[in-house]
Scaffold this active site. Structure first.
Site, short mmCIF file in Angstrom:
data_model
loop_
_atom_site.label_atom_id
_atom_site.label_comp_id
_atom_site.label_asym_id
_atom_site.label_seq_id
_atom_site.Cartn_x
_atom_site.Cartn_y
_atom_site.Cartn_z
N HIS A 115 110.28 55.18 137.56
CA HIS A 115 111.28 54.20 137.13
C HIS A 115 112.59 54.66 137.75
CE1 HIS A 115 108.44 54.50 133.70
NE2 HIS A 115 108.69 53.23 133.48
N ASP A 117 114.17 57.47 135.84
CA ASP A 117 113.56 58.81 135.80
C ASP A 117 114.23 59.73 136.80
OD1 ASP A 117 111.59 57.58 134.29
OD2 ASP A 117 110.24 57.33 136.00
C1 XLS Z 1 104.48 52.29 128.88
C2 XLS Z 1 104.10 51.93 130.24
C3 XLS Z 1 105.07 52.37 131.33
C4 XLS Z 1 104.78 51.64 132.60
C5 XLS Z 1 105.89 51.67 133.60
O1 XLS Z 1 103.69 52.27 127.97
O2 XLS Z 1 102.82 52.40 130.48
O3 XLS Z 1 105.01 53.75 131.50
O4 XLS Z 1 103.64 52.11 133.22
O5 XLS Z 1 107.06 51.16 133.10
#
Ligand code: XLS
Ligand code: NI
Ligand code: NI
Length: 437
Positions: free
Chosen positions: A99, A102
């Site tokens: 993301h 991150d």
């Molecule tokens: C959350 C999601 C997230 C997505 C990406 O539960 O899995 O991590 O994969 O935003």
């Protein structure tokens, strides 16, 4: 600096090896069917769970022992880049996912945030060039900042919709720059807590418009990556709009967006929706929309997204059957959207857990390949529907009968009783495939 001290590059040592830092099943260059293991399973490291989160939970702060703990935020972000690439190198993982948030600290203004982000993107690009590692997919975190408390593209507040769009535009620019294979839209808070304050129809219209602008922008900048939507039924909101594969497909068809999106399915999200992952994958595959997988699994006693590294061989076998029948994940891969348990706080634990997950999937691939080549289950299913191959069944199959004709047929029919479904026999056979190999 070396972040995973004293750990060598993990190699395949076979299923009887006692070396916890080696692969027991994953042998990257070994051919299974018509592809190597590495081609079947483009593994990806998730930036958020692996490098960013530090195992904080609603009851306690970050507990993971990491070399960047206590460092100035941008400095810590830079260290994470180094550690991430070292980990991918040591595990033989070729891809990563992130993301935007991150990667670099969020600052007071979007402008300042983007400046910091660009510094880190520069470092990532350098490391990619040096190591050959690739970006599987990027995404924008439209759920961490408090401004998204009511949703992002489905926020009742237009300014929030605008900021979410600006953030997404920037992350798409980054995805293009880093030549990402894909881009994921996970509707983090696109849902609601109560219909007492929510105009569901209006929110869905806004969400569709947001996605159609993303499609338009993708074409404008010539970003070649695949768009994915990641379904999840709940958490953080009580009801999320992209509930499961079927609901998400219906949304895409309704708004004529289906051409532009595939699904990124996650094991634990399937469980939360009350489905098996195999169900979700088969729904997607039936629509030619099985794009990518977020690989993890949930604890059966806990009702939330526990995001554990997958070590359950049954899940792995069922998943790999779908992947093989899909001819692989053409535009996607296996992203470890998984985190170590909080007490597994050391750097070594990160290595152990990735090896455990990669090995489980590799073992699943071997077994799935044997199952498909053997054909036992496929033949059973084929036989089960064989009454549609001739006579009245063939007329039904070819859609060339009518209620009148079926009435005349059924009125004099002598019912002969039905064959068994043989579920227990089939389950025992599955065990035989798993444990006799
Ligand atoms: C959350 C999601 C997230 C997505 C990406 O539960 O899995 O991590 O994969 O935003
Ligand atoms: Ni996910
Ligand atoms: Ni998840």
């Amino acid at each position: 600096m070396e972040y995973f001290k004293g750990i060598e590059k993990a190699v395949y040592k076979g299923k009887d090896s006692n070396d916890a830092f080696s692969f027991k099943h994953y042998n990257a260059s070994e051919t299974i069917g018509n592809k190597t293991m590495e081609e079947w399973m483009p593994f990806a490291m998730s930036w958020w769970h692996t490098l960013a989160s530090g195992s904080s939970d609603p009851f306690g702060s970050a507990a993971a022992t990491r070399p960047w703990n206590g460092k100035e935020p941008l400095e810590a972000s830079k260290m994470r880049v180094e550690a991430g690439f070292e980990l991918m190198q040591k595990l033989g993982i070729n891809y990563f996912c992130f993301h935007d948030r991150d990667l670099a600290p969020e600052c007071k203004s979007l402008k300042e945030t983007n400046e910091k982000l660009d510094i880190i993107i520069g470092l990532i690009e350098e490391s990619m060039n040096k190591t050959g590692k690739k970006l599987l997919w990027a995404t924008s975190s439209l759920f961490t900042n408090p401004r998204y408390m009511h949703g992002a593209a489905t926020s009742p507040y237009a300014d929030v919709f605008a900021i979410a769009s600006a953030q997404t535009k920037k992350t798409m620019d980054i995805a293009k720059k880093l030549n990402a294979k894909g881009y994921v839209f996970w509707g983090g808070r696109e849902g609601y807590e109560t219909l007492l304050n929510t105009d569901m129809k209006r929110e869905l219209e806004h969400l569709a418009y947001f996605l159609s602008m993303a499609v338009e922008y993708k074409e404008k900048i010539g970003f070649k990556g695949q768009f994915f939507i990641e379904p999840k039924p709940k958490e953080p909101t009580k009801h999320q709009y992209d509930f499961d594969a079927a609901t998400t497909l219906e949304f895409l068809y309704h708004y004529k967006l289906d051409k532009y999106f595939e699904l990124n399915l996650e094991v634990n999200h399937a469980t939360l929706a009350g489905h098996t992952m195999q169900h979700e994958m088969q729904v997607a595959r039936n629509h030619n929309k099985l794009g990518s997988v977020d690989i993890n699994y949930g604890d059966t006693f806990l009702g939330w997204d526990t995001d554990m590294f997958l070590t359950n061989i049954y899940d792995a076998v069922f998943m790999m059957i779908e992947v093989i029948k899909n001819g692989g994940l053409k535009n996607g891969g296996f992203n470890f959207d998984a985190k170590v348990r909080r007490p597994s706080h050391t750097m070594e634990d990160l290595v152990y857990s990735y090896i455990a997950g990669m090995d489980t999937l590799a073992w699943g691939l071997r077994i799935a390949d044997k199952i498909i080549r053997d054909g036992f289950f496929d033949k059973f299913i084929e036989e089960r529907y064989s009454s549609y191959n001739s006579g009245i069944g063939a007329k039904i199959e070819s859609k060339s009968t009518s209620f009148e004709e079926l009435f005349d047929y059924a009125i004099n029919l002598e019912e002969k009783g039905l064959p068994s479904g043989n579920q227990e026999m089939l389950e025992a056979k599955l065990n035989q495939f798993i444990y006799n190999n």
